[in-house]
Motif scaffolding. Structure first.
Motif, PDB file in Angstrom:
ATOM      1  N   SER A  44       0.774  -1.250   0.124  1.00 23.14           N
ATOM      2  CA  SER A  44       0.033   0.034  -0.003  1.00 23.14           C
ATOM      3  C   SER A  44       0.755   1.090  -0.090  1.00 23.14           C
ATOM      4  O   SER A  44       0.387   2.216  -0.797  1.00 23.14           O
ATOM      5  CB  SER A  44      -1.009   0.034   1.469  1.00 23.14           C
ATOM      6  N   GLY A  95      -9.435   0.030  -7.113  1.00 24.61           N
ATOM      7  CA  GLY A  95      -9.667  -1.261  -6.537  1.00 24.61           C
ATOM      8  C   GLY A  95     -10.189  -2.125  -7.737  1.00 24.61           C
ATOM      9  O   GLY A  95      -9.753  -3.488  -8.001  1.00 24.61           O
ATOM     10  N   SER A 263      -3.046  -6.510  -3.845  1.00 23.83           N
ATOM     11  CA  SER A 263      -4.264  -6.895  -3.803  1.00 23.83           C
ATOM     12  C   SER A 263      -5.129  -5.464  -3.865  1.00 23.83           C
ATOM     13  O   SER A 263      -4.728  -4.481  -3.435  1.00 23.83           O
ATOM     14  CB  SER A 263      -4.569  -7.645  -2.425  1.00 23.83           C
ATOM     15  N   HIS A 264      -6.432  -5.682  -4.003  1.00 23.66           N
ATOM     16  CA  HIS A 264      -7.371  -4.769  -3.967  1.00 23.66           C
ATOM     17  C   HIS A 264      -7.625  -4.389  -2.749  1.00 23.66           C
ATOM     18  O   HIS A 264      -8.203  -3.243  -2.483  1.00 23.66           O
ATOM     19  CB  HIS A 264      -8.532  -5.036  -4.820  1.00 23.66           C
ATOM     20  N   HIS A 265      -7.333  -5.141  -1.658  1.00 27.07           N
ATOM     21  CA  HIS A 265      -7.472  -4.939  -0.314  1.00 27.07           C
ATOM     22  C   HIS A 265      -6.344  -3.771   0.094  1.00 27.07           C
ATOM     23  O   HIS A 265      -6.610  -3.218   1.090  1.00 27.07           O
ATOM     24  CB  HIS A 265      -7.274  -6.145   0.483  1.00 27.07           C
ATOM     25  N   SER A 266      -5.317  -3.680  -0.468  1.00 24.06           N
ATOM     26  CA  SER A 266      -4.221  -2.942  -0.138  1.00 24.06           C
ATOM     27  C   SER A 266      -4.579  -1.393  -0.779  1.00 24.06           C
ATOM     28  O   SER A 266      -3.924  -0.400  -0.307  1.00 24.06           O
ATOM     29  CB  SER A 266      -2.949  -3.264  -0.826  1.00 24.06           C
ATOM     30  N   ARG A 268      -7.332   0.411  -0.279  1.00 21.88           N
ATOM     31  CA  ARG A 268      -7.726   1.576   0.936  1.00 21.88           C
ATOM     32  C   ARG A 268      -6.769   2.311   1.535  1.00 21.88           C
ATOM     33  O   ARG A 268      -6.957   3.273   1.836  1.00 21.88           O
ATOM     34  CB  ARG A 268      -8.977   0.660   1.809  1.00 21.88           C
ATOM     35  N   GLU A 490     -15.464 -10.306  -6.425  1.00 21.61           N
ATOM     36  CA  GLU A 490     -14.156 -10.280  -5.717  1.00 21.61           C
ATOM     37  C   GLU A 490     -13.821  -8.968  -5.230  1.00 21.61           C
ATOM     38  O   GLU A 490     -13.378  -8.857  -4.029  1.00 21.61           O
ATOM     39  CB  GLU A 490     -13.082 -10.818  -6.651  1.00 21.61           C
ATOM     40  N   HIS A 492     -16.101  -6.871  -3.962  1.00 14.63           N
ATOM     41  CA  HIS A 492     -16.581  -6.355  -2.924  1.00 14.63           C
ATOM     42  C   HIS A 492     -16.577  -7.454  -1.793  1.00 14.63           C
ATOM     43  O   HIS A 492     -17.035  -7.273  -0.820  1.00 14.63           O
ATOM     44  CB  HIS A 492     -18.232  -6.718  -3.393  1.00 14.63           C
ATOM     45  N   SER A 493     -15.676  -8.378  -1.882  1.00 13.01           N
ATOM     46  CA  SER A 493     -15.302  -9.341  -1.041  1.00 13.01           C
ATOM     47  C   SER A 493     -14.381  -8.890   0.131  1.00 13.01           C
ATOM     48  O   SER A 493     -13.735  -7.767  -0.070  1.00 13.01           O
ATOM     49  CB  SER A 493     -14.784 -10.661  -1.508  1.00 13.01           C
ATOM     50  N   ARG A 494     -14.451  -9.326   1.314  1.00 16.80           N
ATOM     51  CA  ARG A 494     -13.646  -8.709   2.456  1.00 16.80           C
ATOM     52  C   ARG A 494     -12.460  -9.832   2.741  1.00 16.80           C
ATOM     53  O   ARG A 494     -12.547 -11.070   2.245  1.00 16.80           O
ATOM     54  CB  ARG A 494     -14.439  -8.630   3.771  1.00 16.80           C
TER      55      ARG A 494
END
Length: 494
Positions: A44, A95, A263-266, A268, A490, A492-494
């Motif tokens: 990130s 994302g 990752s798309h989680h990074s 945010r 994917e 919208h997944s957590r």
């Protein structure tokens, strides 16, 4: 100008450091995916700072402070527009683009993504996208080389021809050697240097004038209009300045950072870091120009440099207010801004030539090693062309840079957004959007209708074209819709 030994040493150490990072990245570059997107491994912090540094060129430390110094705080509308646009780009695009490109044949470039997303077997969408990238970015690269040359020329008293090669050489070397990882790692260092310079300098200017209240009083005494956010601006002018933010959605070198996140989680965390960095840097750049008014009003005998060229205000303040060693570090921030953007542009051009043209039309069975080396050679090719364009800084082709940002924003911005949020979009819609967006910018610029910045009508007409041509033609295939929906699930997944 007498060449300062501390400044020269600082610049040399900085440049050697960037080249060293390039060679470190060489060891981590094993295939073409690594060379173009760093193996999608950016965390990130690197994603955020690399996206910011690749966006903000020498304009951040030279153009924006110079405009504020001349016209007052009203020129900061563009900074507001850019901040809003960057935030929406992180929120809407980042994302989703990271996930969608992986689901669509692990696309490495924007043309690659468009071709896979819309099942374009004719390859016309890929070719047109790649050509748009090559034309605008080659001109962009030339402008970056000119900016670097001007920095070396004014700081060290070099001839323009010598400064041209001195300013470009280090960027070309680390981009050639290390590819995307080198560019991203150096961007992180350069972004840190830029924010350090843009926070420290205005603070020292305010202290030198006598404090915040004294600085504001001097600025107001010189001209109350310097404090007016609407000075010489009407509604259309304000909308045009804010419209700069629309450009973010279509800038390939910024979008590539989103695609390269681990990752798309990074995203945010990267968004928070990136926006904090951007707000501080833009605020610092505005403050340099704004409080520079007060400093040079109190010290007119030192104002010769900025009177001749207002874009030198950061350079002059750094030289005047700091000892040569610190000044060298601060001036390296300008070089950092130029190098970070130029390296990204060189790499995007290289990827368009290698992935979208060479691999798809000349050598479909090319090995990973071959593609990496072709990519490196393409970096050199684009750099040579850009240097040739930049060899005459007065060449009128550099005037096109003023709307290259608008060209990318209008040609690619609506296509990127719709492709990520609307599963009904088709190949014909994407093709119409790119052509209408680019054409509108080019035509509107020539006639300057309504004095409205050309990206606004370009973005609007491209969006309309995308919807109309997508609805008129045949629907996307079932497979295309399923890939889109799987990627969206994917995301919208957590």
């Amino acid at each position: 100008m007498t060449v300062s030994t501390p400044m020269m040493v600082t610049f040399c150490v900085y440049i050697l450091g960037m080249v060293f990072i390039g060679f470190l990245a060489w060891r981590s570059t094993k295939n073409f995916d690594d060379y173009i997107l760093g193996g999608r491994s950016l965390g990130s912090v690197v994603t955020a700072l690399s996206a910011g540094a690749s966006d903000m060129s020498g304009w951040l430390l030279m153009g924006l402070p110079g405009a504020i110094f001349i016209s007052g705080i009203s020129e900061s509308w563009i900074a507001i527009g850019l901040t809003l646009g960057a935030y929406l780009n992180w929120k809407i695009v980042a994302g989703r683009l990271r996930v969608q490109t992986e689901h669509h044949d692990n696309a490495l470039t924007l043309p690659d993504f468009f071709a896979s997303r819309f099942e374009d077997r004719s390859k016309i969408l890929r070719v047109i996208s790649a050509v748009v990238i090559l034309v605008f970015f080659t001109i962009y690269c030339a402008s970056g080389i000119v900016a670097g040359a001007r920095l070396f020329e004014s700081t060290f008293g070099m001839s323009y021809e010598t400064a041209l090669w001195a300013g470009a050489a280090a960027t070309i070397i680390y981009t050639f050697v290390g590819g995307f990882l080198a560019v991203s790692w150096t961007d992180t260092v350069q972004a840190s240097l830029m924010i350090f310079a843009l926070i420290l300098t205005p603070v020292m200017v305010i202290i030198a004038v006598g404090g915040l209240s004294d600085s504001l009083a001097v600025i107001q005494a010189k001209s109350i209009e310097n404090m007016d956010m609407l000075k010489n601006l009407n509604f259309v002018a304000v909308i045009s300045l804010l419209g700069w933010g629309l450009g973010y959605f279509g800038q390939p070198h910024i979008l590539a950072r989103f695609m390269a996140a681990d990752s798309h989680h990074s995203i945010r965390s990267a968004r928070r870091i990136g926006m904090t960095w951007m707000i501080l840097c833009l605020g610092g750049a505005v403050a340099v120009g704004f409080f520079g008014i007060a400093y040079f009003q109190n010290h007119p005998e030192q104002a010769t440099g900025v009177t001749d060229n207002s874009e030198r205000i950061f350079i002059e303040l750094a030289r005047i207010l700091f000892n040569p060693w610190i000044a060298g570090i601060l001036l390296s921030a300008i070089l950092a801004a130029v190098m970070s953007t130029l390296s990204c542009q060189l790499l995007v051009c290289s990827s368009a030539l290698t992935e979208d043209l060479y691999k798809n039309f000349l050598r479909k069975g090319a090995s990973q090693r071959e593609l990496v080396w072709v990519g490196r050679l393409m970096v050199l090719l684009v750099a040579v062309v850009a240097i040739a364009l930049a060899s005459d800084p007065n060449n009128r082709v550099l005037g096109l840079v003023s709307y290259a940002w608008a060209g990318f924003g209008a040609a690619f911005g609506p296509v990127v957004i719709f492709s990520l949020v609307w599963k009904r979009m088709t190949r014909n819609g994407a093709l119409a959007g790119i052509i209408v967006g680019a054409a509108t910018v080019l035509i509107w610029k020539q006639y300057a209708w309504l004095d409205l910045y050309e990206i606004i009508p370009g973005f609007l007409f491209a969006s309309i074209a995308i919807v109309l041509f997508s609805l008129v033609g045949s629907k996307p295939s079932t497979a295309a819709v399923k890939r889109f929906e799987a990627a969206e699930a994917e995301f919208h997944s957590r």
